[in-house]
Design a protein around this motif. Sequence first.
Motif, PDB file in Angstrom:
ATOM      1  N   ALA A  81      -3.357  10.474   1.411  1.00  0.00           N
ATOM      2  CA  ALA A  81      -3.042   9.453   0.398  1.00  0.00           C
ATOM      3  C   ALA A  81      -2.662   9.784  -0.483  1.00  0.00           C
ATOM      4  CB  ALA A  81      -4.228   8.282   0.224  1.00  0.00           C
ATOM      5  N   LEU A 131       0.804  -1.178   0.061  1.00  0.00           N
ATOM      6  CA  LEU A 131       0.021   0.259  -0.363  1.00  0.00           C
ATOM      7  C   LEU A 131       0.704   1.673  -0.351  1.00  0.00           C
ATOM      8  CD1 LEU A 131      -2.531  -1.419   2.256  1.00  0.00           C
ATOM      9  CD2 LEU A 131      -2.969  -1.074  -0.096  1.00  0.00           C
ATOM     10  N   SER A 167       1.528   5.933  -0.798  1.00  0.00           N
ATOM     11  CA  SER A 167       0.387   5.508  -0.317  1.00  0.00           C
ATOM     12  C   SER A 167      -0.408   5.876  -0.416  1.00  0.00           C
ATOM     13  CB  SER A 167       0.932   5.906   1.246  1.00  0.00           C
ATOM     14  OG  SER A 167      -0.490   5.578   2.312  1.00  0.00           O
ATOM     15  N   LYS A 168      -1.590   4.737  -0.668  1.00  0.00           N
ATOM     16  CA  LYS A 168      -2.983   4.220  -1.031  1.00  0.00           C
ATOM     17  C   LYS A 168      -4.074   5.018   0.080  1.00  0.00           C
ATOM     18  CE  LYS A 168      -2.325   0.695  -4.115  1.00  0.00           C
ATOM     19  NZ  LYS A 168      -2.360  -1.017  -5.034  1.00  0.00           N
TER      20      LYS A 168
END
Length: 333
Positions: free
Chosen positions: A239, A160, A179-180
């Motif tokens: 994110a 992620l 980052s997701k």
Amino acid sequence: TSDNATSPDNATDSGGGFVIHEDVRLFVGELTDGGVDVDIMNPDVAVAALQFTFIDQDGNPLTVASVGQEGAAADAAVPATVSGDLVAFFSLGGGSIPAGGQRLLARVEFGSANGVTSVCLEQFVVTSVTGQTLETSTVCGGSSAGSGGSSSSGNGTDVLANVRAEPVSDGTFDVLYRSKVPLAGFQFELRTLLGQAVSFATAMPESGAAGDADFVTVVGPTGVVSGLRLISDGPPVPATSGDVYAVLTTIAVNNTTDGTQLCAVGPILSAEDGTSVAVEEASCEAPSAATSDNATSPDNATDSGGGFVIDEDVRLFVGELTDGGVDVDIMNP
């Protein structure tokens, strides 16, 4: 020991129950009145920071409501920060938990313990006052729950997030992230690619996404970086979009040559719900040496357009010292 924390069966085996070079062991007591006592045993080394997450008997995360003000952490003025199932102990004033035998670290209360019969820890990471990641283990209800150190595999699912450092320029460098999911905390260690000595100064105030989110980012003398939000309901590090990297924070260094490349090692990231984020750790290996009349060629000298790896543009090769001098080769394909 505390009232309801259980000592392990081998608690006297090797200087207080330590095995296989453990530095720190935590003992999680029985669940009583919606909480547990957590004991610490660190006979030989002081602890500057530690963090862990709580799970129930089925491996589900447990939300922490509060951490008590009694125990070794409070005595050493090392406060706790809570985010979901994550608890982190860290002192901005440089305090540390001194070495000692098994005693209460803190009492932890949970938001809801309905249906919970036992509690244990995951993602247990501890650092010393010098920034070293220490070897650890956990005892839950009297049986060993495993050992650790610098786990960064997250929850074992799809990656992620990524963290990497840019080269030094004018005494600072950016740490980039992708980052997701939004981030509630982060920790990693910075090392130089070629082993150069680096004197770390500080994280630049209000720099990057961490600064925008009012995180407190602390850089240890050996390059351990920790970022936490002090307000539990404060904004996270957002994110990112797609494959685009953003600046997480900017760090200053002392007397370091421009172009020095650093690596972010052992990254640990936590999501807003306190769970660990699966991280892909970047390679931190120096490229091989190479070529010339008296310089040594690497085994992979023809692997990728003349031995280039990791997006290099130029490589220099320093030969053996002969007759008071060396040949310096260049390769810039």
